[in-house]
Design an enzyme around this catalytic site. Sequence first.
Site, PDB file in Angstrom:
ATOM      1  N   LYS A 116       0.858  -1.188   0.000  1.00  0.00           N
ATOM      2  CA  LYS A 116       0.000   0.000   0.000  1.00  0.00           C
ATOM      3  C   LYS A 116       0.887   1.228   0.000  1.00  0.00           C
ATOM      4  CE  LYS A 116      -4.482   0.729   0.153  1.00  0.00           C
ATOM      5  NZ  LYS A 116      -5.539  -0.238  -0.228  1.00  0.00           N
ATOM      6  N   ASN A 231     -15.647   6.103  -5.138  1.00  0.00           N
ATOM      7  CA  ASN A 231     -15.775   5.078  -6.177  1.00  0.00           C
ATOM      8  C   ASN A 231     -16.597   3.882  -5.674  1.00  0.00           C
ATOM      9  OD1 ASN A 231     -14.602   2.326  -7.147  1.00  0.00           O
ATOM     10  ND2 ASN A 231     -14.235   3.714  -8.847  1.00  0.00           N
TER      11      ASN A 231
END
Length: 427
Positions: A116, A231
């Site tokens: 990440k 999203n």
Amino acid sequence: MATAVKPDIKLEPSPNPFEVAQQQLDEAAELLELDTAIHHLLRWPLRELHVTLPVRMDDGSTKIFHGFRVQYNDARGPTKGGIRFHPDETIDTVRALAAWMTWKTAVVDIPLGGAKGGVICNPKELSDGELERLSRAYIRQVGRMLGLKKDIPAPDVYTTPQIMAWMADEYAFMKGYNEFGVITGKPLALGGSAGREDATARGGIYCLREAGKILDIQLDGATTAIQGYGNAGSFAHKLGAELVGLKVVAVSDSRGGIYSKDGLNYSDVLAHKQNTGSVIDLPGTEAITNDALLELDVTVSIPAALESVCTVRNAADIPAKIIVELANGPTTPEADKILYKAGTYVIPDFVCNAGGVTVSYFEMVQNAYNYYWTEQLVHERLDEKMTAAFHAVHDVAQVYNVHNRLAAYLVAVNRVAEAVKLRGWVA
Ligand code: GLU
């Protein structure tokens, strides 16, 4: 004269998400009777890079940003995971998210590890030009640890296909040639995959469909609340209605929420958000806070924003029958126990939201062959992966008599541990 420096790196939030991730792993390790060395290895990232980024602002000044990239574990393949741009980003949040990516790629059984990235910034306060220069600066620093066979970033909170395009472009300049597969979630014109944009929400709705069958809960017309309208949240509204007939009565974003007992129409909410920058104040709706939204008496609750929103403080007040975790890390370990006792069916984050990385993997495969699939084929292959992962986790939860998150850990950690052992990393 020395001037007081405003702190630009936040202290760890409470609860610390990385401690949460380690605690979740510890529980699974105990049940699996995992080898101590493997357990200790899996509690920590293999590698991390901390970067400092000077960025030229529109007013001519230079602002210094801080960012991270954490490669958590690559035993099963190159590491994979998104990049977040968020004012509250911390190294421990990125570590937790990188750990969850490791379990996510393992649970859907794709040949990748977990990583990440994050930059501490508020993208809402940056112009497009500033955002582009920040994105390029990040890749100039982090690019050295990226690569098709090393580590592949993607979008996450507040990062978009346009940001991925700038990053892919910067990486191409560093290499001297295009290597589109090294960044996924790109626009279609730059080697993006059909079906990537709504993949996170679509995968979660496929899981919900399966949960509905198992629990014998009618989803057509089932009342639903969605926290977060980025999203994942916005596509959950659209696809929840389209694919299984959910009746979405409340949605929210970082500024607050809206409620209508008759249901909210996706196109109306989206148009309002596009025009005003938020879902709040949509005519004909009532205001509701983000906290109250989670406590609404609905059948399906969809946390699709940030981590640690369902905690020991509010878990007992969440009446939903099914929780569809599109956010990463929305539920703390104490809350998991309360929900399990109450009979709430939680579809855990790294299973439920694995659709994004699954289609990212499809994107990498298509980039490697330079030959592209139809949207229908992407949907079919995504459905196959999500349905298999959902049932694998559900079955283990029944056999071990544990909650779904612990079951998901049992499946994922076992797979990563097997790879670690086969590679000879531990005796
Ligand atoms: N950021 C997404 C996630 O948390 C997608 C990651 C990816 O596509 O690599 O799963």
